[in-house]
Design an enzyme around this catalytic site. Sequence first.
Site, PDB file in Angstrom:
ATOM      1  N   CYS A   2       4.897 -38.755  18.396  1.00  0.00           N
ATOM      2  CA  CYS A   2       4.544 -37.380  18.731  1.00  0.00           C
ATOM      3  C   CYS A   2       3.381 -36.874  17.873  1.00  0.00           C
ATOM      4  O   CYS A   2       3.205 -37.323  16.746  1.00  0.00           O
ATOM      5  CB  CYS A   2       5.732 -36.476  18.495  1.00  0.00           C
ATOM      6  SG  CYS A   2       7.222 -37.015  19.337  1.00  0.00           S
ATOM      7  N   ARG A  27      -1.729 -42.448  19.607  1.00  0.00           N
ATOM      8  CA  ARG A  27      -0.478 -42.652  18.881  1.00  0.00           C
ATOM      9  C   ARG A  27       0.680 -42.980  19.821  1.00  0.00           C
ATOM     10  O   ARG A  27       1.736 -43.394  19.370  1.00  0.00           O
ATOM     11  CB  ARG A  27      -0.138 -41.393  18.085  1.00  0.00           C
ATOM     12  CG  ARG A  27      -1.192 -41.058  17.053  1.00  0.00           C
ATOM     13  CD  ARG A  27      -0.949 -39.714  16.449  1.00  0.00           C
ATOM     14  NE  ARG A  27       0.206 -39.735  15.568  1.00  0.00           N
ATOM     15  CZ  ARG A  27       0.135 -39.928  14.259  1.00  0.00           C
ATOM     16  NH1 ARG A  27      -1.020 -40.113  13.698  1.00  0.00           N
ATOM     17  NH2 ARG A  27       1.203 -39.937  13.510  1.00  0.00           N
ATOM     18  N   TRP A  74       6.667 -38.370  22.360  1.00  0.00           N
ATOM     19  CA  TRP A  74       7.124 -39.750  22.574  1.00  0.00           C
ATOM     20  C   TRP A  74       8.642 -39.653  22.537  1.00  0.00           C
ATOM     21  O   TRP A  74       9.233 -39.344  21.502  1.00  0.00           O
ATOM     22  CB  TRP A  74       6.588 -40.635  21.466  1.00  0.00           C
ATOM     23  CG  TRP A  74       6.787 -42.107  21.668  1.00  0.00           C
ATOM     24  CD1 TRP A  74       6.016 -42.928  22.422  1.00  0.00           C
ATOM     25  CD2 TRP A  74       7.788 -42.938  21.082  1.00  0.00           C
ATOM     26  NE1 TRP A  74       6.471 -44.224  22.340  1.00  0.00           N
ATOM     27  CE2 TRP A  74       7.564 -44.253  21.529  1.00  0.00           C
ATOM     28  CE3 TRP A  74       8.863 -42.695  20.218  1.00  0.00           C
ATOM     29  CZ2 TRP A  74       8.366 -45.323  21.147  1.00  0.00           C
ATOM     30  CZ3 TRP A  74       9.658 -43.761  19.835  1.00  0.00           C
ATOM     31  CH2 TRP A  74       9.404 -45.064  20.308  1.00  0.00           C
ATOM     32  N   ASN A 100       7.765 -32.666  15.626  1.00  0.00           N
ATOM     33  CA  ASN A 100       7.753 -34.133  15.491  1.00  0.00           C
ATOM     34  C   ASN A 100       8.914 -34.508  14.590  1.00  0.00           C
ATOM     35  O   ASN A 100       9.132 -33.841  13.583  1.00  0.00           O
ATOM     36  CB  ASN A 100       6.480 -34.616  14.796  1.00  0.00           C
ATOM     37  CG  ASN A 100       5.258 -34.507  15.658  1.00  0.00           C
ATOM     38  OD1 ASN A 100       5.353 -34.112  16.815  1.00  0.00           O
ATOM     39  ND2 ASN A 100       4.107 -34.837  15.110  1.00  0.00           N
ATOM     40  N   GLY A 101       9.583 -35.600  14.910  1.00  0.00           N
ATOM     41  CA  GLY A 101      10.670 -36.069  14.048  1.00  0.00           C
ATOM     42  C   GLY A 101      11.992 -36.079  14.784  1.00  0.00           C
ATOM     43  O   GLY A 101      12.041 -35.975  16.014  1.00  0.00           O
ATOM     44  N   GLU A 479       2.170 -63.457  14.683  1.00  0.00           N
ATOM     45  CA  GLU A 479       1.300 -62.314  14.954  1.00  0.00           C
ATOM     46  C   GLU A 479       0.634 -62.440  16.335  1.00  0.00           C
ATOM     47  O   GLU A 479       0.528 -61.460  17.073  1.00  0.00           O
ATOM     48  CB  GLU A 479       0.245 -62.168  13.843  1.00  0.00           C
ATOM     49  CG  GLU A 479      -0.805 -61.099  14.068  1.00  0.00           C
ATOM     50  CD  GLU A 479      -0.238 -59.709  14.337  1.00  0.00           C
ATOM     51  OE1 GLU A 479       0.964 -59.469  14.131  1.00  0.00           O
ATOM     52  OE2 GLU A 479      -1.014 -58.856  14.795  1.00  0.00           O
ATOM     53  N   LYS A 483       0.988 -59.798  19.457  1.00  0.00           N
ATOM     54  CA  LYS A 483      -0.150 -59.187  20.165  1.00  0.00           C
ATOM     55  C   LYS A 483      -0.010 -59.400  21.666  1.00  0.00           C
ATOM     56  O   LYS A 483      -0.175 -58.491  22.460  1.00  0.00           O
ATOM     57  CB  LYS A 483      -1.490 -59.788  19.716  1.00  0.00           C
ATOM     58  CG  LYS A 483      -2.071 -59.372  18.416  1.00  0.00           C
ATOM     59  CD  LYS A 483      -2.476 -57.933  18.297  1.00  0.00           C
ATOM     60  CE  LYS A 483      -1.348 -57.039  17.902  1.00  0.00           C
ATOM     61  NZ  LYS A 483      -0.901 -56.931  16.582  1.00  0.00           N
ATOM     62  N   GLU A 486       3.030 -57.430  23.285  1.00  0.00           N
ATOM     63  CA  GLU A 486       3.039 -55.962  23.276  1.00  0.00           C
ATOM     64  C   GLU A 486       2.012 -55.346  24.223  1.00  0.00           C
ATOM     65  O   GLU A 486       2.212 -54.234  24.697  1.00  0.00           O
ATOM     66  CB  GLU A 486       2.879 -55.401  21.867  1.00  0.00           C
ATOM     67  CG  GLU A 486       1.519 -55.600  21.249  1.00  0.00           C
ATOM     68  CD  GLU A 486       1.438 -55.058  19.832  1.00  0.00           C
ATOM     69  OE1 GLU A 486       2.145 -54.115  19.503  1.00  0.00           O
ATOM     70  OE2 GLU A 486       0.632 -55.601  19.048  1.00  0.00           O
ATOM     71  N   HIS A 502      15.220 -77.578  18.047  1.00  0.00           N
ATOM     72  CA  HIS A 502      16.614 -77.308  17.668  1.00  0.00           C
ATOM     73  C   HIS A 502      17.277 -76.318  18.621  1.00  0.00           C
ATOM     74  O   HIS A 502      18.268 -75.691  18.251  1.00  0.00           O
ATOM     75  CB  HIS A 502      16.683 -76.811  16.220  1.00  0.00           C
ATOM     76  CG  HIS A 502      16.254 -77.860  15.234  1.00  0.00           C
ATOM     77  ND1 HIS A 502      16.979 -79.011  15.006  1.00  0.00           N
ATOM     78  CD2 HIS A 502      15.148 -77.959  14.448  1.00  0.00           C
ATOM     79  CE1 HIS A 502      16.355 -79.760  14.106  1.00  0.00           C
ATOM     80  NE2 HIS A 502      15.229 -79.148  13.764  1.00  0.00           N
ATOM     81  N   LYS A 597       1.515 -45.588  17.926  1.00  0.00           N
ATOM     82  CA  LYS A 597       0.662 -46.117  16.862  1.00  0.00           C
ATOM     83  C   LYS A 597       1.307 -45.949  15.496  1.00  0.00           C
ATOM     84  O   LYS A 597       1.225 -46.817  14.648  1.00  0.00           O
ATOM     85  CB  LYS A 597      -0.693 -45.410  16.887  1.00  0.00           C
ATOM     86  CG  LYS A 597      -1.694 -45.972  15.893  1.00  0.00           C
ATOM     87  CD  LYS A 597      -2.117 -47.376  16.257  1.00  0.00           C
ATOM     88  CE  LYS A 597      -3.012 -48.010  15.232  1.00  0.00           C
ATOM     89  NZ  LYS A 597      -3.058 -49.472  15.397  1.00  0.00           N
TER      90      LYS A 597
HETATM   91  C1  F6R Z   1       1.675 -53.994  16.413  1.00  0.00           C
HETATM   92  C2  F6R Z   1       1.727 -52.868  15.503  1.00  0.00           C
HETATM   93  C3  F6R Z   1       3.037 -52.533  14.911  1.00  0.00           C
HETATM   94  C4  F6R Z   1       2.862 -51.970  13.491  1.00  0.00           C
HETATM   95  C5  F6R Z   1       4.212 -51.491  12.949  1.00  0.00           C
HETATM   96  C6  F6R Z   1       4.093 -51.027  11.519  1.00  0.00           C
HETATM   97  O1  F6R Z   1       0.392 -54.225  16.887  1.00  0.00           O
HETATM   98  O2  F6R Z   1       0.759 -52.217  15.255  1.00  0.00           O
HETATM   99  O3  F6R Z   1       3.887 -53.637  14.906  1.00  0.00           O
HETATM  100  O4  F6R Z   1       2.342 -52.972  12.680  1.00  0.00           O
HETATM  101  O5  F6R Z   1       4.700 -50.464  13.747  1.00  0.00           O
HETATM  102  O6  F6R Z   1       3.159 -50.001  11.408  1.00  0.00           O
HETATM  103  P1  F6R Z   1       2.452 -49.675  10.059  1.00  0.00           P
HETATM  104  O7  F6R Z   1       1.613 -50.836   9.683  1.00  0.00           O
HETATM  105  O8  F6R Z   1       1.662 -48.452  10.333  1.00  0.00           O
HETATM  106  O9  F6R Z   1       3.550 -49.452   9.038  1.00  0.00           O
END
Ligand code: F6R
Length: 602
Positions: A2, A27, A74, A100-101, A479, A483, A486, A502, A597
């Site tokens: 949010c 975000r 959100w 927010n929260g 990683e 990517k 997601e 396994h 985000k």
């Molecule tokens: C994936 C991504 C998330 C963040 C995670 C932690 O592309 O961006 O997995 O890495 O939500 O966020 P931060 O780094 O802001 O603590």
Amino acid sequence: MCGIVGYIGEDAVQEVLMYGLEKLEYRGYDSAGIFIFDQKNQGHLFKEKGNIAHLRKHIDFNIPANVGIGHTRWATHGVPSVMNAHPHQSADGRFTLVHNGVIENYLEIKDTYLGNIEGKGNTDSEIVVQLIARLADKQNLSGKEAFREALKIVKGSYAFALLDANTPNVLYAAKNKSPLLIGLGEDFNVVVSDAMASLQQTNQYVEIEDGEMITLTKDSVVIETIDGEKVIRDSYQAELDASDFEKGTHSSYMIKEIEEQAAVIRKIVQHYQDAEGKLSIPTKLRKNLMDADRIHIVACGTSYNAGWVGKPLLENIAEIPVEVHLSSEFSYAPPLISGKPFFIFLTQSGETADSRQVLKMIRKWDYPTLTITNVAGSTLSREANDTLLLHAGPEIAVASTKAYTAQITVLAVVADVLAREKGLEKKINMIPELGIAANAIETIINEKNRISELANLYLEDTRNAFYIGRGLDYFVSMESALKLKEISYIQTEGFAAGELKHGTIALVEEGTPVLAFITQESSANHTRGNIEEVRSRGAKTCVIAMEGLALKTDQFILPKTHPILAPLVAVIPGQLLAYYATLQRGYDVDKPRNLAKSVTVE
Ligand code: F6R
């Protein structure tokens, strides 16, 4: 997650709020709304499910108005809908609130204070605005006093912005655990959950601490604790510029950010170099790290994956044991803590609630803490003993790319500093090696059309895929898989190559894409063996190997890089494959579904 923007001043407020909400879009959100007071103090509420562009069509921009609040939601409590979208209003129409929260005791508040007042939606936030109205009414309180009393009752995380029809030229706000800033200007003030929502208006900000409430008019700012004690706090100038947030000639933020990575590595090296040209960090931080017998890295998602690359970097170069923890699991399976631990919080946003929870716990235990983040002044940065910044520039695409490579680079800086302090500097000549990694990234970016072809060949119509590798290549697999899944929604696992047999190899069938990384001499042959295992069971294998270890038949060759820094380079094809697979499927690379985000709820 949010976002909040509130404005009180002289400009047409609809445009100011919509600019802010557009800047907060990255975000992640599923509905949005604004509330404004017109110049005759009449309130107007506009809210819609869906995106900001849709909301924009429903707003009357001709109403003369200079005060308002806006929100991107959100969903946490209650589905995405117009009713659940913010702003929320009290049943009597007097108060309007954005939040927010998460309010933890909202059901208790409803039962204890709200009697037969029925809300319109199902959100915890709506309960708070009803509570404020109820307190004002029953106890004959001013709006400000009712807000203060409500803040004493609510438990949980919040950033609130509130308007009261009885005082339409005043904007109230408060914060606990969720980010909120005051932006200052000539004849106006703003309140925002993220500075970028108001960079067009100002770069002068005042932080709000947890447990404080704010009273803003267009030319005054009052900060108080909830108990009414006045707080004096200096403002600071945000280092950011509105142009940092534009994507320029790029078709998406994600490709812009992928392409920026070589420059980011060079910038980090430059930033952390001292007058003698050596990598350096603040003396006290260096001493605390040198005193430690073990480093714990705590993080989520991509940052957690970067933490795994940091572990061998610190262990091999600086010879210090490192453990890596998922923030959201830490309190359920806390590690056995050694005599002198040191905690590093890796977080792009500096706002992740799961990580913050752990930081608070560690602070209670009084162990030294460091936050490595991209956002100066973010909550985790303020709450840890020390901060090292990523200097990656704003990362707008939801899928993190340059923050990942920046986190690894900053950990490499820390490893180098500690190694020198311990007389281990001969192990790696870090600055030139980081330069070589940056050049290698540029070479790969120049070959991105080849990666687009590979995405087409391997990922075009698949439902699932695997990334495999061993050691550092396994961490890059984790990683790259994150990517891909997601943003393209292809179900992808990053797997330790030797572990596949396994059990999980049962999922490999005719045509299953298996993408393998080979950058480490010690594991190259074994990983090749695992590639053969899946190929003989029908998998379509794509090998991404480093020069010197690659075969002519491999699909993509990575320029030679120091093996310990190979993840910086190997991840680039992983990011680009995700990017192209997503474009080829017709999805939005910058704003994947369901994701936010900065994840400010636990
Ligand atoms: C994936 C991504 C998330 C963040 C995670 C932690 O592309 O961006 O997995 O890495 O939500 O966020 P931060 O780094 O802001 O603590």
